[in-house]
Write an enzyme that holds these catalytic residues in place. Structure first.
Site, PDB file in Angstrom:
ATOM      1  N   THR A  96       0.677  -1.315   0.187  1.00 38.87           N
ATOM      2  CA  THR A  96      -0.154  -0.124   0.027  1.00 38.87           C
ATOM      3  C   THR A  96       0.703   1.416  -0.020  1.00 38.87           C
ATOM      4  O   THR A  96       1.811   1.147   0.490  1.00 38.87           O
ATOM      5  CB  THR A  96      -0.955  -0.103   1.258  1.00 38.87           C
ATOM      6  OG1 THR A  96      -1.908  -1.227   1.174  1.00 38.87           O
ATOM      7  CG2 THR A  96      -1.893   1.394   1.177  1.00 38.87           C
ATOM      8  N   GLY A 140       0.915  -0.709   5.451  1.00 35.57           N
ATOM      9  CA  GLY A 140       1.139  -1.823   6.480  1.00 35.57           C
ATOM     10  C   GLY A 140       0.263  -3.062   6.690  1.00 35.57           C
ATOM     11  O   GLY A 140       0.472  -3.555   7.669  1.00 35.57           O
ATOM     12  N   GLY A 141      -1.025  -3.219   6.169  1.00 36.97           N
ATOM     13  CA  GLY A 141      -1.910  -4.203   6.458  1.00 36.97           C
ATOM     14  C   GLY A 141      -2.208  -4.255   7.827  1.00 36.97           C
ATOM     15  O   GLY A 141      -2.820  -3.097   8.318  1.00 36.97           O
TER      16      GLY A 141
END
Length: 528
Positions: free
Chosen positions: A346, A428-429
């Site tokens: 992302t 960073g999920g």
């Protein structure tokens, strides 16, 4: 290094070419939204392992009030547990390569592709808040796609890591397989796509020839995606959800994103003390416990809002946050439930201009290069947000026609007394909500400037088993104190990619902005 001050405006992003493109738009008289879209388009060219034209987009815009922009795609209307299982049985998608808890939903390939929302999001932002056309703000991105750019060592590592898992996906090798460190990477097909979007608008993708090519390649590889699925995409305009931390009102986006997860963690931390304790191990323990509880909630409740069993208001109810905080033992790790891991791939960026327009924007292909499916002749790499669906029909995130997957993307904005105090966010999920809590704690409790706040060593909790990854440059007393409280602590390198790429902007009372960009990436805060 401390934060830099910019009197007229600034863009902070994970790549210096993107930040520079946005700053150039500001200097030429464009506003913060123009600059943010310009920076995002450059990121789509130079960091396709993070974001791109085939991904989703979410943003919060402040123009005196907060506006939420959610351009998150849905599963094809013909997709459900049975049709996906049948496609897998026919040889489309590998159920052994799936995220834990998704019951064999493929992580890569056409079955993991949902409708891409980024293009609609860019045009919506420019139409509502911008002052420049798409073609104008896309100029630098087009030049970098047509003429190429030299891939950095940092960027060159991404295709090398992806090569083994994606080389067999449709058209990935012929497009991104050419991307190598210290070599010029040229993308004429992507340049042509950006030109077409400038000429024909978003309909070129959602109702036109670009969409036709997307549908063709997806259907060839087992997806039920149709032209109607693309044409049915709509940008959701709404109001951010809000929570409190110290003297701040924190704004996040509602489900299907995990914004409520960040607000839960911050609400619990707020109840655990007026300031983080001076003992760094205890302070980190409390942060870990708060985010573990919040991530457990995410696993159980957060989904497409039309399918959630509990409302956001219920999850953030003061009495409920009181109860979670009361269950935190300052001397011992709790038994919070595990959750399914959600990887990160992302790009987060933020922008501000001299008139006070602020943008917090996040855009993603999800896992690295996303699904690995590249649409021939377009340079569009399609995301794999559908990988977070489950093939368990009782799961709130079970795949269904027209359904949105749970989304990790969360741009953020914090107000003090109704006035913007910080624009911030990270990639960073699973790390995003926890990094929000850490960065905001640094800004508020430690009094850090934005650069210091995003550069401090971080932890990342594994949602699968609750272990705590701690960056190597953290205070050794933190690891010792966590272990003494029963936490499993694992080592992460200093400035680890897995600890996210956070950026932040702070309006300065005397005028202008202080800004910081994460040293874990190759970006920067650039303005004038």
């Amino acid at each position: 290094m401390s934060a830099r001050w910019f009197p007229n405006g600034v863009v902070a992003s994970p790549h210096h070419l993107a930040s520079g493109a946005g700053a150039r738009v500001l200097a030429d008289g464009g506003n913060a939204v123009d600059a943010a879209v310009a920076a995002n388009l450059v990121l789509a060219v130079v960091t396709p392992y993070l974001c791109g034209t085939g991904g989703d987009l979410l943003a919060i815009v402040w123009d005196g009030q907060a506006h939420g922009v959610t351009s998150v795609g849905s599963a094809p209307r013909g997709a459900d547990v049975a049709t996906v299982r049948a496609a897998i049985d026919a040889g489309h998608g590998d159920p052994t390569v799936s995220m834990p808890g998704t019951a064999g939903m493929p992580t890569f390939g056409a079955l993991a592709v949902t409708v891409p929302g980024a293009v609609a999001g860019w045009f919506d932002l420019l139409e509502r808040f911008g002052s420049r056309s798409f073609g104008t703000v896309a100029r630098t991105a087009v030049e970098l796609a047509e003429d190429g750019f030299v891939v950095s060592a940092h960027g060159g590592g991404a295709p090398e890591r992806a090569r083994q898992r994606l080389a067999d996906q449709p058209h990935w090798a012929e497009h991104y397989g050419r991307m190598r460190a210290r070599e010029r990477f040229v993308q004429p097909d992507l340049a042509a796509t950006l030109h077409r979007l400038a000429d024909d608008g978003p309909d070129a993708l959602y109702r036109g020839p670009l969409g036709e090519r997307i549908v063709e390649v997806l259907q060839q590889h087992g997806s039920t995606m149709t032209h109607d699925d693309l044409a049915g995409h709509r940008v959701q305009r709404g109001t951010p959800i809000r929570g409190g931390y110290r003297d701040l009102e924190v704004l996040e986006l509602p489900p299907p994103t995990q914004g409520v997860t960040a607000l839960t963690a911050l609400g619990v931390l707020d109840r655990l003390g007026e300031r983080l304790p001076d003992d760094p191990a205890l302070a980190t323990h409390l942060q870990v416990e708060a985010v573990r509880a919040a991530l457990g909630d995410r696993e159980q409740y957060v989904a497409d809002p039309r399918h959630m069993r509990v409302s956001v208001d219920d999850l953030l109810a003061p009495a409920r946050l009181d109860a979670i905080a009361a269950a935190v033992d300052p001397d011992r790790a709790g038994g919070w439930p595990p959750a399914r891991p959600s990887a990160g791939g992302t790009a987060y960026l933020c922008a501000a201009d001299r008139d006070g327009l602020l943008v917090s924007l996040i855009q993603s292909n999800f896992v690295g290069f996303g699904s690995g499916v590249v649409v021939p002749g377009t340079g569009i790499g399609l995301h794999n947000r559908g990988a977070h669906f489950s093939l368990d029909g009782d799961d709130p995130n079970a795949i269904g026609g027209g359904k949105q997957p749970m989304h990790t993307l969360i741009p953020a904005l914090a107000l003090r007394g109704g006035t913007p105090a910080y624009v911030f966010g990270t990639m960073g999920g699973d790390g995003q909500a926890q990094i929000h809590a850490q960065v905001l704690g640094n800004l508020v409790d430690r009094g850090d400037d934005p650069q210091t706040a995003v550069a401090r060593p971080r932890f990342v909790v594994s949602v699968a088993d609750g272990s705590v990854g701690l960056e190597a440059d953290a205070d050794p007393a933190v690891a010792d104190g966590l272990r003494a409280r029963g936490h499993t602590v694992t080592d992460m390198p200093a400035n680890a990619h897995g600890a996210g790429h956070a950026h932040a902007i702070q309006p300065v009372p005397a005028g202008g902005y202080a800004a910081g960009s994460d040293p874990r990436t190759e970006g920067g805060a650039i303005g004038w």
